[in-house]
Motif scaffolding. Structure first.
Motif, mmCIF file in Angstrom:
data_model
loop_
_atom_site.group_PDB
_atom_site.id
_atom_site.type_symbol
_atom_site.label_atom_id
_atom_site.label_comp_id
_atom_site.label_asym_id
_atom_site.label_seq_id
_atom_site.Cartn_x
_atom_site.Cartn_y
_atom_site.Cartn_z
ATOM 1 N N GLY A 48 0.796 -1.224 0.000
ATOM 2 C CA GLY A 48 0.000 0.000 0.000
ATOM 3 C C GLY A 48 0.830 1.275 0.000
ATOM 4 N N LEU A 49 2.146 1.141 0.159
ATOM 5 C CA LEU A 49 3.038 2.311 0.136
ATOM 6 C C LEU A 49 3.464 2.703 -1.281
ATOM 7 N N LYS A 50 3.060 1.906 -2.280
ATOM 8 C CA LYS A 50 3.427 2.208 -3.674
ATOM 9 C C LYS A 50 3.003 3.646 -4.021
ATOM 10 N N ASP A 51 3.917 4.403 -4.589
ATOM 11 C CA ASP A 51 3.717 5.779 -5.067
ATOM 12 C C ASP A 51 3.684 6.829 -3.957
ATOM 13 N N ILE A 52 3.884 6.450 -2.707
ATOM 14 C CA ILE A 52 3.840 7.444 -1.632
ATOM 15 C C ILE A 52 5.015 8.417 -1.694
ATOM 16 N N THR A 53 6.124 7.999 -2.322
ATOM 17 C CA THR A 53 7.309 8.863 -2.394
ATOM 18 C C THR A 53 7.065 10.131 -3.207
ATOM 19 N N GLY A 54 5.998 10.178 -3.963
ATOM 20 C CA GLY A 54 5.672 11.374 -4.729
ATOM 21 C C GLY A 54 5.076 12.494 -3.888
ATOM 22 N N PHE A 55 4.819 12.238 -2.620
ATOM 23 C CA PHE A 55 4.211 13.239 -1.744
ATOM 24 C C PHE A 55 5.246 13.772 -0.757
ATOM 25 N N SER A 56 5.248 15.076 -0.553
ATOM 26 C CA SER A 56 6.203 15.670 0.393
ATOM 27 C C SER A 56 5.728 15.528 1.831
ATOM 28 N N HIS A 57 4.412 15.463 2.030
ATOM 29 C CA HIS A 57 3.848 15.366 3.371
ATOM 30 C C HIS A 57 2.776 14.282 3.410
ATOM 31 N N ILE A 58 2.652 13.664 4.569
ATOM 32 C CA ILE A 58 1.627 12.638 4.748
ATOM 33 C C ILE A 58 0.899 12.878 6.072
ATOM 34 N N ILE A 59 -0.297 12.343 6.154
ATOM 35 C CA ILE A 59 -1.091 12.421 7.378
ATOM 36 C C ILE A 59 -0.996 11.061 8.061
ATOM 37 N N LEU A 60 -0.594 11.078 9.311
ATOM 38 C CA LEU A 60 -0.552 9.860 10.101
ATOM 39 C C LEU A 60 -1.748 9.852 11.048
ATOM 40 N N LEU A 61 -2.530 8.801 11.005
ATOM 41 C CA LEU A 61 -3.619 8.602 11.964
ATOM 42 C C LEU A 61 -3.149 7.537 12.935
ATOM 43 N N PHE A 62 -3.291 7.812 14.209
ATOM 44 C CA PHE A 62 -2.728 6.913 15.212
ATOM 45 C C PHE A 62 -3.590 6.867 16.460
ATOM 46 N N ARG A 63 -3.231 5.980 17.362
ATOM 47 C CA ARG A 63 -3.960 5.833 18.625
ATOM 48 C C ARG A 63 -3.116 6.419 19.755
ATOM 49 N N PHE A 64 -3.739 7.272 20.547
ATOM 50 C CA PHE A 64 -3.093 7.803 21.749
ATOM 51 C C PHE A 64 -3.080 6.675 22.788
ATOM 52 N N HIS A 65 -2.123 5.778 22.663
ATOM 53 C CA HIS A 65 -2.111 4.561 23.467
ATOM 54 C C HIS A 65 -1.770 4.775 24.945
ATOM 55 N N LYS A 66 -1.273 5.937 25.311
ATOM 56 C CA LYS A 66 -0.942 6.208 26.713
ATOM 57 C C LYS A 66 -1.964 7.135 27.379
ATOM 58 N N SER A 67 -2.935 7.617 26.632
ATOM 59 C CA SER A 67 -3.952 8.513 27.197
ATOM 60 C C SER A 67 -5.001 7.704 27.938
ATOM 61 N N ARG A 68 -5.419 8.232 29.063
ATOM 62 C CA ARG A 68 -6.450 7.578 29.863
ATOM 63 C C ARG A 68 -7.548 8.592 30.168
ATOM 64 N N GLY A 69 -8.776 8.216 29.907
ATOM 65 C CA GLY A 69 -9.914 9.065 30.235
ATOM 66 C C GLY A 69 -10.025 10.295 29.345
ATOM 67 N N TYR A 70 -11.083 11.055 29.574
ATOM 68 C CA TYR A 70 -11.286 12.305 28.849
ATOM 69 C C TYR A 70 -12.308 13.145 29.600
ATOM 70 N N LYS A 71 -12.298 14.432 29.282
ATOM 71 C CA LYS A 71 -13.290 15.371 29.799
ATOM 72 C C LYS A 71 -13.823 16.135 28.603
ATOM 73 N N LEU A 72 -15.090 16.499 28.639
ATOM 74 C CA LEU A 72 -15.682 17.216 27.510
ATOM 75 C C LEU A 72 -15.312 18.695 27.490
ATOM 76 N N LEU A 73 -14.835 19.224 28.600
ATOM 77 C CA LEU A 73 -14.305 20.583 28.662
ATOM 78 C C LEU A 73 -12.847 20.492 29.096
ATOM 79 N N VAL A 74 -11.959 21.088 28.294
ATOM 80 C CA VAL A 74 -10.525 21.003 28.579
ATOM 81 C C VAL A 74 -9.863 22.366 28.439
ATOM 82 N N LYS A 75 -8.742 22.546 29.135
ATOM 83 C CA LYS A 75 -7.953 23.767 29.011
ATOM 84 C C LYS A 75 -6.740 23.423 28.152
#
Length: 157
Positions: A48-75
């Motif tokens: 699936g990496l075929k032709d990726i070298t033609g791009f100068s920038h890529i978007i990485l989607l990843f999992r915040f594997h060390k994050s725990r919990g969340y709040k709907l209001l944050v600072k």
């Protein structure tokens, strides 16, 4: 069937290797990082990496594997007021999905070398997409509560 009862399975397609071992020493956004990282794509996805070298920038989607919990209001780091979670890039999220736009330096087999990495070492990689500015929402954008807090104010991409 209501979507709330749907099970969604997502499996990593690789691992992001970075020089950052501790959350406190990790850059807050890719634009703040000059660090080089390696994005190791598992062999079964390497074709699936075929032709990726033609791009100068890529978007990485990843999992915040060390994050725990969340709040709907944050600072967030750029303000001293609370904002809605979905108006921020906080790593503490219900689905723990993160994204970074990084510069692609080179590709060696199934390993991408990138600059501007802002993830912890061994972060699970969920997907890769090419960054194409013309595919973005448009040239005139609003950046909400960030206006005046970052260089350029997001008026143009």
């Amino acid at each position: 069937m209501p979507i709330t009862n749907t099970i969604i399975k997502i499996s990593p397609i690789g691992i992001i290797h970075s020089p950052f071992k501790e959350k406190q020493k990790t850059p807050i956004q890719p634009f703040k990082s000059k660090a080089v990282g390696r994005v190791e794509v598992f062999e079964k996805y390497a074709a699936g990496l075929k032709d990726i070298t033609g791009f100068s920038h890529i978007i990485l989607l990843f999992r915040f594997h060390k994050s725990r919990g969340y709040k709907l209001l944050v600072k967030p780091f750029l303000d001293d007021k609370k904002h809605g979670l979905f108006a921020t890039r906080s790593p503490f999220r219900p689905n723990k999905i993160g994204m970074s736009v990084v510069r692609l330096i080179k590709v060696k087999k199934n390993v991408l070398f990138v600059k501007g990495i802002d993830t912890l070492d061994e972060t699970p990689l969920l997907d890769i997409k090419p960054y194409v500015p013309e595919f973005s929402a448009g040239r005139k954008v609003r950046i909400g509560w960030l206006k005046g807090k970052i260089k350029g104010d997001g008026a143009t991409l």
